[in-house]
Motif scaffolding. Structure first.
Motif, mmCIF file in Angstrom:
data_model
loop_
_atom_site.group_PDB
_atom_site.id
_atom_site.type_symbol
_atom_site.label_atom_id
_atom_site.label_comp_id
_atom_site.label_asym_id
_atom_site.label_seq_id
_atom_site.Cartn_x
_atom_site.Cartn_y
_atom_site.Cartn_z
ATOM 1 N N VAL A 1 3.429 -4.402 2.758
ATOM 2 C CA VAL A 1 3.504 -5.612 3.568
ATOM 3 C C VAL A 1 4.675 -5.463 4.523
ATOM 4 O O VAL A 1 5.590 -4.665 4.300
ATOM 5 C CB VAL A 1 3.674 -6.882 2.699
ATOM 6 C CG1 VAL A 1 2.474 -7.058 1.771
ATOM 7 C CG2 VAL A 1 4.973 -6.829 1.900
ATOM 8 N N ALA B 1 -2.028 -7.724 3.521
ATOM 9 C CA ALA B 1 -1.582 -6.496 2.853
ATOM 10 C C ALA B 1 -2.406 -5.332 3.359
ATOM 11 O O ALA B 1 -3.598 -5.470 3.641
ATOM 12 C CB ALA B 1 -1.734 -6.629 1.341
ATOM 13 N N ASP C 1 7.147 -10.503 5.999
ATOM 14 C CA ASP C 1 6.382 -11.064 4.888
ATOM 15 C C ASP C 1 6.993 -10.679 3.555
ATOM 16 O O ASP C 1 6.955 -11.454 2.588
ATOM 17 C CB ASP C 1 4.929 -10.571 4.955
ATOM 18 C CG ASP C 1 4.145 -11.198 6.091
ATOM 19 O OD1 ASP C 1 4.523 -12.301 6.535
ATOM 20 O OD2 ASP C 1 3.158 -10.575 6.551
#
Length: 445
Positions: A205, A116, A209
């Protein structure tokens, strides 16, 4: 007969001794003054032969230009050299600010763990809670009704890609009680927008993902985001002839957002200032104009605020501040948001010029409002009674994105020509200095 004493020669007056000494001291002092007085650098013929296209080839080689990055430092040195070669003495005014630097993070949902990245401006942090998916367009109340309070918001960029800025979206979510936010970056153009510096983990993200995370919406998640805030120092570049007064200030901001070469925003404005300085070099206009490249605009108008604060007295004689921002891509026709007294001058220069309003924002969002025109480096000048003109071609689809890589040299050249013509009109027109404005609401402020 007594001998008479011969008359003695009168003593030499003190002034006859002092005068040569004073003359010698004057010569020495004059020599020291001439030797230490700032001098204009020579105007180089090769510099006058340069073009906007050539300047862009030189500037874009440095890559992104956020304050504190290597490309920014190299661009500063290169730009100072270009302005000096045009016969202007360049003064560097330090601009110091704090900027956030993402140190990485993770989002863990069950057995899934993905990297992240902090949204620009967020301070980072650690939180856990249930992932609450939020479709686009929800108000704060609607978000809260979906059980967001005390949980982590999950949003797709494609669902929210519209009129709201990233900061406004995050604001709604945090007011609805979110303890963190995950932004799935699945838009075709990934923008960099500043959000409020909260202590909550606010991250994005990747689209790939994000699909895996979205499949686990509603589950408990752990969100970790690490951000380091560093003090960085850039510089305003003030280019002017030694004896020039700032009758007109022609400026643009030189920094870009993270990861973006900032072609239109705002290499185009920088190149327009360079072109204007080149055309003015060796003419009377150069003796009445300051050409200024402001730093730290993308982080909140730091450079222009510092410039105005340091030059308040000189700016009382400034007839117009012309700010060139995003003039290299034709999202709209060339336009100007100008002081009431400058609008007729702009029309006289170009009868078909697009006039638009640029109301200063109640809250800054990445140095601008979220609308098409937003605020830029002219805003700090307004509060000191300086008439301003914001020269702009609208917001293109690559605004504040890594894909902001191209510009039109012809459009940049056109903007520079318009700015110079408007500068001459402003200098020739009758003008009465104004006291600084109380605020931004009164007519002409």
């Amino acid at each position: 007969m007594p001998r008479r004493a011969l008359p003695t020669r009168p003593s030499r007056p003190l002034w006859s001794w002092a005068l040569p000494l004073l003359a010698a001291a004057g010569l020495v002092g004059g020599g020291v003054y001439l030797g230490t007085r700032p001098q204009n650098p020579p105007l180089q013929e090769a510099a006058q032969a340069r073009t906007v296209a050539g300047d862009w080839a030189g500037l874009r080689a440095f890559g992104p230009r956020p304050v504190g990055e290597p490309g920014h430092t190299r661009a500063l040195d290169w730009l100072a050299g270009q302005l000096e070669s045009l016969g202007y003495r360049v003064t560097r005014q330090p601009v110091t600010l704090e900027r956030p630097f993402d140190q990485g993070g993770t989002l863990t949902v069950g057995g899934l763990r993905v990297p992240a990245h902090a949204l620009y401006g967020a301070q980072g942090g650690e939180q856990s809670g249930r992932l609450v998916p939020l479709p686009g367009g929800l108000s704060k109340g609607e978000m809260e009704a979906r059980g967001l309070r005390g949980q982590i918001a999950l949003l797709r960029c494609q669902d929210w890609d519209g009129d709201l800025s990233r900061g406004e979206i995050v604001g709604r979510a945090t007011l609805a009680g979110a303890l963190g936010l995950v932004w799935v970056q699945d838009c075709a153009v990934a923008r960099v927008e500043r959000v409020a510096a909260t202590v909550l983990p606010l991250v994005w993200v990747s689209a790939q993902d994000g699909e895996r995370v979205w499949a686990r919406a509603g589950e408990e998640a752990e969100l970790v985001s690490k951000v380091e805030r560093r003090e960085v120092t850039g510089a305003n570049l003030i280019a002017a002839r030694v004896d020039a007064e700032p009758g007109v200030v022609v400026g643009a901001h030189l920094d870009s957002v993270n990861a973006s070469p900032g072609a239109n925003d705002n290499a185009s404005g920088v190149l327009a200032v360079l072109e204007a300085a080149r055309r003015a070099a060796g003419t009377p206009l150069a003796e009445r104009t300051w050409f200024v490249l402001f730093d730290g605009e993308e982080d909140g108008l730091y450079g222009s605020r510092a410039f105005v604060d340091a030059h308040r007295f000189a700016l009382r004689q400034t007839r117009a501040m012309l700010n060139l921002d995003m003039v290299g891509v034709g999202a709209e026709a060339l336009g100007v948001a100008a002081h009431a007294e400058l609008r007729p001058l702009a029309r006289a220069v170009r009868p078909g010029i697009r006039l638009f309003e640029d109301d200063p924002p109640e809250r800054e969002s990445f140095g601008r409002t979220s609308g098409v025109t937003g605020s830029s480096d002219h805003v700090p000048f307004i509060g000191w009674g300086v008439r301003t003109a914001f020269v702009h071609r609208g917001v293109d689809r690559h605004y504040h994105a890594a894909s902001d890589r191209t510009l039109s040299p012809a459009l940049v050249t056109d903007a520079a020509a318009f700015a110079l013509a408007l500068a001459r009109k402003a200098l020739d027109a009758p003008w009465t200095p104004q006291e600084p404005c109380e605020g931004f609401r009164s007519e002409g402020c």
